[in-house]
Motif scaffolding. Structure first.
Motif, PDB file in Angstrom:
ATOM      1  N   CYS A   8       0.816  -1.209   0.000  1.00 38.31           N
ATOM      2  CA  CYS A   8       0.000   0.000   0.000  1.00 38.31           C
ATOM      3  C   CYS A   8       0.853   1.265   0.000  1.00 38.31           C
ATOM      4  O   CYS A   8       2.085   1.215   0.087  1.00 38.31           O
ATOM      5  CB  CYS A   8      -0.926  -0.002   1.219  1.00 38.31           C
ATOM      6  SG  CYS A   8      -0.061  -0.208   2.806  1.00 38.31           S
ATOM      7  N   ASP A   9       0.166   2.409  -0.073  1.00 40.73           N
ATOM      8  CA  ASP A   9       0.826   3.721  -0.066  1.00 40.73           C
ATOM      9  C   ASP A   9       0.007   4.700   0.783  1.00 40.73           C
ATOM     10  O   ASP A   9      -0.494   5.697   0.284  1.00 40.73           O
ATOM     11  CB  ASP A   9       1.025   4.250  -1.489  1.00 40.73           C
ATOM     12  CG  ASP A   9      -0.252   4.268  -2.324  1.00 40.73           C
ATOM     13  OD1 ASP A   9      -1.243   3.608  -1.923  1.00 40.73           O
ATOM     14  OD2 ASP A   9      -0.285   4.937  -3.367  1.00 40.73           O
ATOM     15  N   GLY A  16      -3.109  16.606   2.345  1.00 42.74           N
ATOM     16  CA  GLY A  16      -3.306  16.411   0.918  1.00 42.74           C
ATOM     17  C   GLY A  16      -3.184  14.987   0.440  1.00 42.74           C
ATOM     18  O   GLY A  16      -3.427  14.716  -0.741  1.00 42.74           O
ATOM     19  N   ALA A  17      -2.812  14.053   1.328  1.00 43.06           N
ATOM     20  CA  ALA A  17      -2.630  12.660   0.911  1.00 43.06           C
ATOM     21  C   ALA A  17      -3.907  11.867   1.127  1.00 43.06           C
ATOM     22  O   ALA A  17      -4.560  11.979   2.170  1.00 43.06           O
ATOM     23  CB  ALA A  17      -1.481  12.011   1.680  1.00 43.06           C
ATOM     24  N   ASN A  18      -4.248  11.046   0.142  1.00 41.90           N
ATOM     25  CA  ASN A  18      -5.459  10.231   0.202  1.00 41.90           C
ATOM     26  C   ASN A  18      -5.411   9.281   1.393  1.00 41.90           C
ATOM     27  O   ASN A  18      -4.353   8.760   1.747  1.00 41.90           O
ATOM     28  CB  ASN A  18      -5.620   9.448  -1.100  1.00 41.90           C
ATOM     29  CG  ASN A  18      -7.048   9.051  -1.359  1.00 41.90           C
ATOM     30  OD1 ASN A  18      -7.810   8.765  -0.441  1.00 41.90           O
ATOM     31  ND2 ASN A  18      -7.438   9.011  -2.634  1.00 41.90           N
ATOM     32  N   THR A  19      -6.560   9.029   1.985  1.00 41.60           N
ATOM     33  CA  THR A  19      -6.634   8.246   3.221  1.00 41.60           C
ATOM     34  C   THR A  19      -7.283   6.878   3.036  1.00 41.60           C
ATOM     35  O   THR A  19      -7.513   6.170   4.008  1.00 41.60           O
ATOM     36  CB  THR A  19      -7.439   9.018   4.279  1.00 41.60           C
ATOM     37  OG1 THR A  19      -8.728   9.354   3.737  1.00 41.60           O
ATOM     38  CG2 THR A  19      -6.721  10.298   4.686  1.00 41.60           C
ATOM     39  N   ASP A  20      -7.602   6.501   1.790  1.00 42.40           N
ATOM     40  CA  ASP A  20      -8.335   5.246   1.610  1.00 42.40           C
ATOM     41  C   ASP A  20      -7.476   4.023   1.927  1.00 42.40           C
ATOM     42  O   ASP A  20      -7.987   2.997   2.361  1.00 42.40           O
ATOM     43  CB  ASP A  20      -8.947   5.152   0.211  1.00 42.40           C
ATOM     44  CG  ASP A  20      -7.923   5.256  -0.905  1.00 42.40           C
ATOM     45  OD1 ASP A  20      -6.946   6.010  -0.772  1.00 42.40           O
ATOM     46  OD2 ASP A  20      -8.101   4.577  -1.934  1.00 42.40           O
ATOM     47  N   ASP A  21      -6.144   4.120   1.734  1.00 41.42           N
ATOM     48  CA  ASP A  21      -5.272   3.010   2.139  1.00 41.42           C
ATOM     49  C   ASP A  21      -5.375   2.770   3.643  1.00 41.42           C
ATOM     50  O   ASP A  21      -5.451   1.626   4.094  1.00 41.42           O
ATOM     51  CB  ASP A  21      -3.808   3.313   1.800  1.00 41.42           C
ATOM     52  CG  ASP A  21      -3.520   3.275   0.318  1.00 41.42           C
ATOM     53  OD1 ASP A  21      -2.974   2.271  -0.151  1.00 41.42           O
ATOM     54  OD2 ASP A  21      -3.825   4.263  -0.365  1.00 41.42           O
ATOM     55  N   ALA A  43       6.038   3.568  -3.397  1.00 44.52           N
ATOM     56  CA  ALA A  43       5.861   4.968  -3.781  1.00 44.52           C
ATOM     57  C   ALA A  43       4.624   5.104  -4.657  1.00 44.52           C
ATOM     58  O   ALA A  43       4.506   4.455  -5.689  1.00 44.52           O
ATOM     59  CB  ALA A  43       7.093   5.471  -4.527  1.00 44.52           C
ATOM     60  N   GLY A  44       3.704   5.941  -4.218  1.00 46.47           N
ATOM     61  CA  GLY A  44       2.461   6.158  -4.964  1.00 46.47           C
ATOM     62  C   GLY A  44       1.786   7.402  -4.443  1.00 46.47           C
ATOM     63  O   GLY A  44       2.287   8.516  -4.609  1.00 46.47           O
ATOM     64  N   ASN A  45       0.656   7.226  -3.785  1.00 45.19           N
ATOM     65  CA  ASN A  45      -0.026   8.337  -3.148  1.00 45.19           C
ATOM     66  C   ASN A  45       0.937   9.125  -2.259  1.00 45.19           C
ATOM     67  O   ASN A  45       0.889  10.357  -2.193  1.00 45.19           O
ATOM     68  CB  ASN A  45      -1.196   7.777  -2.326  1.00 45.19           C
ATOM     69  CG  ASN A  45      -1.915   8.809  -1.507  1.00 45.19           C
ATOM     70  OD1 ASN A  45      -2.220   9.887  -1.985  1.00 45.19           O
ATOM     71  ND2 ASN A  45      -2.181   8.475  -0.252  1.00 45.19           N
ATOM     72  N   THR A  46       1.837   8.429  -1.576  1.00 43.33           N
ATOM     73  CA  THR A  46       2.906   9.040  -0.795  1.00 43.33           C
ATOM     74  C   THR A  46       4.214   8.343  -1.143  1.00 43.33           C
ATOM     75  O   THR A  46       4.208   7.216  -1.651  1.00 43.33           O
ATOM     76  CB  THR A  46       2.655   8.882   0.717  1.00 43.33           C
ATOM     77  OG1 THR A  46       2.423   7.496   1.008  1.00 43.33           O
ATOM     78  CG2 THR A  46       1.470   9.701   1.177  1.00 43.33           C
ATOM     79  N   PRO A  47       5.370   8.950  -0.877  1.00 40.66           N
ATOM     80  CA  PRO A  47       6.633   8.227  -1.015  1.00 40.66           C
ATOM     81  C   PRO A  47       6.640   7.000  -0.111  1.00 40.66           C
ATOM     82  O   PRO A  47       5.970   6.980   0.929  1.00 40.66           O
ATOM     83  CB  PRO A  47       7.676   9.263  -0.563  1.00 40.66           C
ATOM     84  CG  PRO A  47       7.020  10.585  -0.795  1.00 40.66           C
ATOM     85  CD  PRO A  47       5.571  10.366  -0.497  1.00 40.66           C
ATOM     86  N   SER A  48       7.403   5.986  -0.469  1.00 41.18           N
ATOM     87  CA  SER A  48       7.355   4.722   0.273  1.00 41.18           C
ATOM     88  C   SER A  48       7.801   4.869   1.718  1.00 41.18           C
ATOM     89  O   SER A  48       7.302   4.160   2.602  1.00 41.18           O
ATOM     90  CB  SER A  48       8.189   3.657  -0.435  1.00 41.18           C
ATOM     91  OG  SER A  48       9.534   4.074  -0.580  1.00 41.18           O
TER      92      SER A  48
END
Length: 328
Positions: A8-9, A16-21, A43-48
């Protein structure tokens, strides 16, 4: 009990980062039917490294010893610079950082390891047929694991992926597949049993502030984590996406593992565009037989089970049941 790895990410607590993970992680951790044995970050929605920090901080608050292994910091080939610029800076450009005022940021914490591909491949191949891999971000770690452990494609019970977009008017590509098209292509064509939840179906989900208050009514650290970190994201979504709440893409994937009535699916041939240009990273699908097949090789694309319709009321019910039964 289903044994799972979650790749996940997460960005819960990060402006500003998505919270669905994070919501998906919470649902998995709260569900007795799932045994989460490893969490890896990509690394995706946030850096790893940020994703690992968010996850490790959450598990520490819960007193959980589930290992967190940090993974790939960039895609196999795709230049990550424009993606990071867009994903990491948009909240400031929109002057919406204030929505996260008072939200607890994750504490800086080191991951338990730094080779997610190795951890994924080894665990799956050591337990053939027993592990379901839940992939909620770009597929870089999963592709690298398959490269290192070719037997993983048959050893994994199933790979359930949130990614791709086929027919939404305002998307050519999504972040998960778009950020690493080569990884998505490798995973889709690996021969593993794959179920795909594209944005076409995850944008049928909706979580409102009223829903959030209801499903997090319990007094448990996991409920507090979900309530506190999703509130600003719902506000952000209302302002930027003009929705009455927020989509909860990744939570649908975990909910489907728990109750497959939450989303219907159909087998399709699926692939992704790798050539440079505006459609690089775009996913496409079709069902056989094609009515027009001129110039299209037989069996183009990989056979994938694609989810296409959501029962959002049932999804919210699954979340509420899992989170409200928690005891301190």
């Amino acid at each position: 009990m289903k044994r799972v790895i979650i790749d996940c990410d997460p960005g819960n607590g990060i402006p500003g980062a998505n919270t669905d993970d994070g919501l998906a992680l919470a649902l998995a951790l709260a569900s007795p039917a799932l045994s989460v044995e490893l969490i890896t970050t990509v690394a995706g929605n946030t850096p790893s490294d940020i994703g690992a920090q968010v996850t490790k901080d959450l598990l520490t608050r819960l007193g959980s010893a589930i290992p967190v292994v940090q993974g790939a910091s960039q895609a196999l080939k795709e230049d990550h610079t424009p993606w990071r610029t867009a994903l990491d800076n948009r909240v400031e450009q929109l002057d919406l950082v204030r929505l996260w005022q008072g939200v607890r940021a994750p504490k800086p914490m080191a991951a338990d390891g730094y080779d997610a591909a190795e951890a994924i491949g080894r665990l799956i191949c050591d337990s053939p047929g027993e592990i379901t891999l839940v992939a909620l971000g770009p597929l870089t770690n999963v592709a690298m694991a398959l490269q290192r452990y070719p037997a993983m494609a048959e050893a994994v019970a199933e790979i359930v992926v949130m990614g791709g977009v086929f027919a939404l008017d305002d998307y050519i590509k999504d972040t998960n597949f778009g950020l690493d098209p080569e990884a998505a292509h490798q995973v889709l064509h690996s021969g593993a049993a794959i179920t795909l939840a594209p944005m076409d179906v995850t944008t049928q989900t909706l979580l409102t502030h009223q829903d959030l208050s209801r499903i997090t009514a319990g007094d448990h650290p996991l409920s507090h984590f979900v309530r506190d970190t999703l509130r600003p994201w719902i506000d952000y979504s209302i302002r930027t996406r003009h929705l009455p709440g927020s989509w909860i893409h990744d939570a649908l994937v975990v909910a489907w593992l728990l109750n497959q009535r939450v989303a219907n699916g159909t087998d399709y041939r699926v692939d992704i565009e790798l050539r440079p240009g505006a459609t690089r990273g775009k996913s496409w699908r079709y069902r056989t037989p094609l009515r027009v097949d001129v110039g299209i090789p037989v069996d183009s694309g990989a056979l994938v089970h694609v989810l296409h319709h959501v029962d959002n009321a049932l999804l919210l019910e699954i979340l509420e049941q899992a989170l409200t039964q928690l005891k301190r």
